[in-house]
Design an enzyme around this catalytic site. Structure first.
Site, PDB file in Angstrom:
ATOM      1  CG  HIS A  62       0.073  68.929  60.060  1.00  4.30           C
ATOM      2  ND1 HIS A  62       0.980  67.943  60.006  1.00  4.30           N
ATOM      3  CD2 HIS A  62      -0.422  69.256  58.753  1.00  4.30           C
ATOM      4  CE1 HIS A  62       0.993  67.637  58.814  1.00  4.30           C
ATOM      5  NE2 HIS A  62       0.209  68.405  57.953  1.00  4.30           N
ATOM      6  CG  ASP A 101       3.259  67.821  63.017  1.00  9.20           C
ATOM      7  OD1 ASP A 101       4.284  67.324  63.629  1.00  9.20           O
ATOM      8  OD2 ASP A 101       2.113  67.127  62.737  1.00  9.20           O
ATOM      9  CG  HIS A 109      -0.863  71.887  53.539  1.00 11.00           C
ATOM     10  ND1 HIS A 109      -0.670  70.484  53.770  1.00 11.00           N
ATOM     11  CD2 HIS A 109      -1.882  71.920  52.839  1.00 11.00           C
ATOM     12  CE1 HIS A 109      -1.703  70.012  52.933  1.00 11.00           C
ATOM     13  NE2 HIS A 109      -2.376  70.587  52.396  1.00 11.00           N
TER      14      HIS A 109
END
Length: 396
Positions: free
Chosen positions: A306, A310, A263
């Site tokens: 996350h 990340d 994302h």
């Protein structure tokens, strides 16, 4: 007496004859003399055979030649000036199109864009396959609790935050797609985008596979492991592809795809392309896109979907790949420079393939996706050629 009258009559007749001779005599031009074997000149006069006839041929003076040459030069210069004045007065005579292959430094080459699209599509599908494989290796929450994260220590989880992330991502991708449609050099920009998407998700496949992190929070609900059920894995892959890998579509029920955040890649890459290929006067539009991207990335952490590492790694890799690629693309001198360390990247041959004929930076120019009918154009601006005015003064 008679003798006297006779003499007077003769004189009158002589006088009349002399006047007649004076009236009827004409001067004929002499032929140019030519040499004869005895070395004397001969013309067309009766006395040409003698050497007493003077040569009346005029000699050319060198100054006369210069005068005639300068006169011709002045006439030609006056003609050139008159033509220049006419062209300035009627500057829209004819527009002559130049063949695109000779002067176009930004060729379309849609087939290369197609190759880049296949490259991106392959790596996106490979990502879903790796997620399915990694999901089988994710440790259970009871066995491996979430790793400690500083952001999680200070910010409590907000359940709806990740939905904001995915909505912002879809809005940004939609805005970039619409903007890309109206760009004039969409083929070049499109293959750059496809190349970066494919490369970033290929990197993600590597990082996910070599290091499998435990889930970041106890709120995760992971699908049961299939334990070698190949058919079930195929259906999971198809379901993940059909839903675009989004949680709001209910297609992403697997765990393990944490390092690094996909994302974050989407939000960052969409904003970077919008910023790079937007005019400077669209500052408000670019700022709003930056705000959507920043809020979406922060909401990933607020939703505890996350780890912080990340997101940081995803932003770092995405932004550096974008800047390295465009630095090499916009600086032609770097491509063949022996001290260009950017050329040592593994993707440099693919870069040279995609950008080989692009010899100048791509400008931000918009155009209609399809050609408009000529009747829609005011004063016929769609025509390629402009007619010569019929009332042009020919003397000019």
């Amino acid at each position: 007496m008679a003798a006297t009258e006779l003499m007077l009559g003769d004189e009158e007749r002589l006088t009349e004859g002399k006047s007649l001779l004076d009236v009827s005599v004409t001067i004929e031009p002499l032929l140019p003399p030519h040499n004869i074997p005895n070395g004397k000149a001969r013309g067309n006069s009766p006395s040409a055979g003698t050497d007493h006839t003077p040569n009346n041929k005029p000699k050319l003076n060198q100054n006369d030649c210069h005068d005639s040459g300068s006169s011709a030069t002045s006439k030609s210069s006056r003609l050139i000036r008159s033509l220049g004045n006419g062209l300035r007065k009627h500057h829209n005579y004819i527009k002559i199109p130049v063949p695109e292959g000779r002067t176009n430094r930004l060729p379309r080459e849609w087939w290369k864009t197609g190759v880049a699209f296949v490259y991106a599509l392959f790596n996106l599908i490979l990502t879903t396959v790796i997620i399915t494989v990694v999901h089988e290796r994710v440790p259970d929450k009871s066995v491996s609790p979430p790793l400690p994260d500083k952001f999680f220590d200070y910010v409590a989880r907000v359940p709806w935050a990740f939905t904001v992330t995915e909505v912002n991502g879809m809005v940004l991708v939609g805005l970039w797609f619409i903007q890309w449609i109206f760009l004039k050099h969409k083929s070049i920009i499109g293959r750059r985008c496809f190349f970066m998407i494919g490369t970033l998700y290929m990197y993600r496949c590597v990082t996910m596979y070599i290091t499998t992190l435990p889930v970041p929070g106890s709120h995760f609900t992971c699908a049961p492991k299939l334990n070698g059920d190949s058919e079930g894995k195929v259906w999971r892959i198809l379901r993940l592809i059909s839903g675009g890998g989004l949680s709001i579509t209910g297609s992403h029920l697997m765990c393990g795809d944490f390092l690094y955040s996909g994302h974050t890649v989407t939000l960052t890459l969409a904003y970077l392309f919008i910023q790079e290929y937007s005019p400077k006067k669209m500052r408000l539009y670019v700022f709003l896109c930056w705000l959507l991207s920043a809020v979406g990335i922060i909401c990933i952490l607020i939703g505890h979907e996350h780890y912080s590492i990340d997101v940081v790694i995803a932003y770092f890799i995405t932004s550096r790949l974008f800047w390295w690629y465009h630095t090499m693309a916009n600086t032609k001198a770097l491509r063949g420079a022996p001290n260009n360390f950017l050329a040592r990247t593994w993707w440099n041959p693919l870069f040279n393939f995609l950008e080989h004929n692009v010899t100048t930076p791509v400008p931000c120019v918009f155009s209609w996706p399809v050609a408009l009918p000529s009747s829609w154009c005011n004063s016929n601006p769609c025509e390629q050629y402009s007619m010569v005015d019929g009332d042009v003064n020919r003397d000019e």
